[in-house]
Scaffold this motif. Structure first.
Motif, short mmCIF file in Angstrom:
data_model
loop_
_atom_site.label_atom_id
_atom_site.label_comp_id
_atom_site.label_asym_id
_atom_site.label_seq_id
_atom_site.Cartn_x
_atom_site.Cartn_y
_atom_site.Cartn_z
N GLY A 1 2.21 1.70 -3.35
CA GLY A 1 1.18 2.18 -4.27
C GLY A 1 1.12 3.69 -4.36
O GLY A 1 0.63 4.24 -5.35
N GLY B 1 -5.02 5.21 -5.44
CA GLY B 1 -4.65 4.20 -6.42
C GLY B 1 -5.83 3.50 -7.05
O GLY B 1 -5.71 2.89 -8.11
N SER B 2 -7.00 3.58 -6.40
CA SER B 2 -8.18 2.90 -6.93
C SER B 2 -9.06 3.80 -7.78
O SER B 2 -10.19 3.44 -8.09
CB SER B 2 -9.01 2.33 -5.77
OG SER B 2 -9.38 3.35 -4.87
N MET C 1 3.45 -4.02 -10.51
CA MET C 1 3.25 -2.65 -10.06
C MET C 1 3.85 -1.65 -11.05
O MET C 1 3.28 -0.60 -11.32
CB MET C 1 3.86 -2.46 -8.68
CG MET C 1 3.55 -1.14 -8.03
SD MET C 1 4.09 -1.08 -6.30
CE MET C 1 2.80 -2.05 -5.53
N ARG D 1 1.83 1.20 -13.14
CA ARG D 1 2.30 2.59 -13.10
C ARG D 1 2.38 3.17 -14.50
O ARG D 1 1.91 4.30 -14.75
CB ARG D 1 3.68 2.65 -12.44
CG ARG D 1 4.31 4.05 -12.41
CD ARG D 1 5.68 3.97 -11.75
NE ARG D 1 6.25 5.28 -11.53
CZ ARG D 1 7.05 5.93 -12.38
NH1 ARG D 1 7.36 5.35 -13.55
NH2 ARG D 1 7.54 7.11 -12.10
N THR E 1 4.27 5.89 -7.62
CA THR E 1 3.70 6.69 -8.71
C THR E 1 4.43 8.00 -8.94
O THR E 1 4.30 8.60 -10.01
CB THR E 1 2.23 7.02 -8.42
OG1 THR E 1 2.15 7.94 -7.32
CG2 THR E 1 1.42 5.78 -8.12
N LEU F 1 0.83 -1.20 0.00
CA LEU F 1 0.00 0.00 0.00
C LEU F 1 0.86 1.26 0.00
O LEU F 1 0.56 2.24 -0.69
CB LEU F 1 -0.94 0.00 1.21
CG LEU F 1 -2.34 -0.56 0.93
CD1 LEU F 1 -2.28 -2.03 0.58
CD2 LEU F 1 -3.26 -0.34 2.12
N THR G 1 -8.20 0.90 -13.26
CA THR G 1 -7.36 2.04 -13.65
C THR G 1 -7.80 2.67 -14.97
O THR G 1 -7.40 3.79 -15.26
CB THR G 1 -5.89 1.61 -13.77
OG1 THR G 1 -5.79 0.49 -14.67
CG2 THR G 1 -5.33 1.20 -12.42
#
Length: 505
Positions: A68, A233-234, A93, A97, A72, A65, A448
């Protein structure tokens, strides 16, 4: 509205190297299975916070998390200080990104991670020397603006002092060194990983306000109209565009942060009139400290998913700028167009049973939308429950609605779903494959590349659910030919029997 975390502080959290875990700072419930009214009573009495489970199948990872968020940021190199297993998700990941950056029109790039690969000898002798070499190598070889040190469980247990090392090496490297404490064993709440990342951002990447840097009149005007929208992130780029569109329609200037921001963007976070969260679980630590540092007011208690909640979200922003009349007209127009657009989907969905699983605020606002268009919400499953959703729980008009609280625990959720038999499942990414094996059609709770927030997001929620119910053969065929890895004895067990009072030792 939940109080700011800074209102009753005995000391400044940023004066120490790592943030308090959520068990201490917020409290909350990680294990429950029962009625909504029962959870409300247990939560208010404090009983829910002490619940645990006899058997725990899985949970999340604070390190992931925290990554996350940190992963970015632009021109940031991450050093994962831990044994090698902690980097198992990093390739995926990096791909997410680049997809996210590409959708936003940002430059894509090869994602660089360095891993200290701690072994048994390091557990005995310490891993600081490996980390020292990694930091110096990262700065010399890649020249990043920021070197983030993500600390795993093993160095946390043996006591590697990454903060002292960061202070020692800061004069030797050009990058800003940011220690991130996300050791998972310290908290029952995986969401403590958000606080760990935001603590590092606040302490090392957001400058302190300086009196000698007073803005010009033009900058003062722009700042007075600027609204920081804190992304997570969601959410997708489509969500960011939709929420920015609504803020612009009020004559304000939206700025989306902190994910995918540059170091300069983070430095300028204090140059705004209002900070707006779309997820209290994600942002309360960050926004509370920004208010303490800059005096910037914030909105934290609503997530703009569905018609009603988007109306509330937009109205709260407008009220801060005395733009209530403009907001009312905008809301009337948007609601009229949206209700007309989703009418064909409503006819398909009306009366269908739905179950929603995922993050606490997101599932309750999503369930609220589907209920508002005539669906029957038969249950919800939240990763955890804390003070940020007390108001949403109070607004549920079905006291007998089944509420399950479990981070992970697919076996427990599958047992529950086999009893409730919903027509469709809306769930957190990772759960959908399990649910398909039960023969239940489903769509992801977020994606995403998919718009879920605001009015256009409400349209997509209705459209995608109606589409999933149009042809359910896929999930039925999967169920017919693929067995669940769960015994009949487990499936006969009432999930409530797995919940107990008190911690296990």
């Amino acid at each position: 509205m939940p109080k700011s975390l800074t209102e009753n502080l005995k000391y400044n959290y940023l004066s120490v190297d790592e943030p308090p875990v959520r068990d201490e700072r917020i409290g909350g419930c990680i294990a429950y299975c029962g009625s909504c009214s029962g959870l409300q009573d247990d939560f208010k009495s404090g009983c829910a916070q002490a619940l645990n489970r006899k058997f725990s199948q899985s949970s999340g990872c604070q390190l992931m998390l925290a990554m996350g968020i940190i992963n970015t940021l632009t021109n940031v190199l991450t050093i994962v200080h831990s044994p090698l297993g902690c980097c198992s998700n990093l390739a995926g990941m990096a791909g997410v990104r680049n997809i996210s950056r590409s959708s936003r029109g940002l430059a894509t790039e090869d994602q660089t991670f360095i891993h200290t690969n701690m072994d048994e000898l390091d557990v005995v002798n310490g891993g600081i020397d490996k980390l020292r070499r990694a930091i110096l190598y990262a700065d010399k070889e890649y020249h990043p603006e920021v070197i983030a040190i993500v600390n795993g469980c093993v160095p946390g247990i043996i006591g590697d002092d990454i903060d002292s090392l960061a202070r020692e090496l800061q004069t030797e490297v050009s990058a800003r060194i940011v220690p991130i404490h996300c050791e998972g064993f310290k908290s029952r709440f995986v969401s403590s990983g958000y606080d760990a990342a935001n603590h590092g951002i606040l302490k090392y990447l957001i400058r302190e306000p300086k009196e000698d840097l007073k803005p010009t009149k033009k900058e003062q005007y722009l700042n007075s109209k600027t609204v920081n929208i804190f992304n997570v992130g969601s959410n997708s780029y489509g969500d960011e565009l939709e929420l920015s569109r609504l803020v612009k329609a009020l004559g304000l200037i939206p700025r989306v942060v902190p994910l995918h921001a540059s170091v300069d963007d983070l430095d300028r976070l204090g140059e705004a009139a209002l900070n707006v969260s779309i997820c209290a679980t994600h942002d309360d630590y960050l926004l509370g400290h920004l208010k303490e540092r800059y005096g910037t007011e914030y909105i934290l208690d609503v997530l703009p998913i569905g018609i009603r909640c988007t109306n509330i979200w937009l109205g709260k922003i407008a009220a801060h700028f005395n733009l209530e009349e403009e907001a009312e007209e905008l809301i009337r127009q948007e609601n009229r167009e949206l209700k007309e657009a989703i009418e064909p989907f409503v006819e398909v969905l009306k009366g269908k049973k739905i179950f929603v699983g995922g993050g606490e605020t997101r599932i309750l606002t999503t369930a609220d939308f589907y209920r508002s268009i005539g669906m029957e919400v038969v249950g919800v499953k939240s990763h955890n429950v804390d003070r940020f959703v007390e108001n949403l729980l109070d607004e549920i008009d079905d006291p007998n609605l089944l509420v399950e609280v479990a981070a992970g625990q697919p076996a427990e959720e599958l047992n529950t779903l086999s009893r409730l038999k919903p027509d469709i499942y809306i769930g957190h990414i990772g759960a959908n494959g399990w649910v398909t094996k039960l023969g239940i059609p489903n769509i992801p709770l977020f994606g995403t590349n998919i718009n879920y927030m605001g009015y256009s997001g409400a349209f997509e929620l209705a459209r995608r659910a109606a589409r999933a119910l149009k042809n359910t053969n896929f999930s039925k065929n999967i169920s017919r030919h693929v067995e669940l890895p769960l015994t009949e004895e487990w499936m006969r067990l009432n999930p409530k029997e797995n919940i107990i009072q008190g911690a296990l030792f």
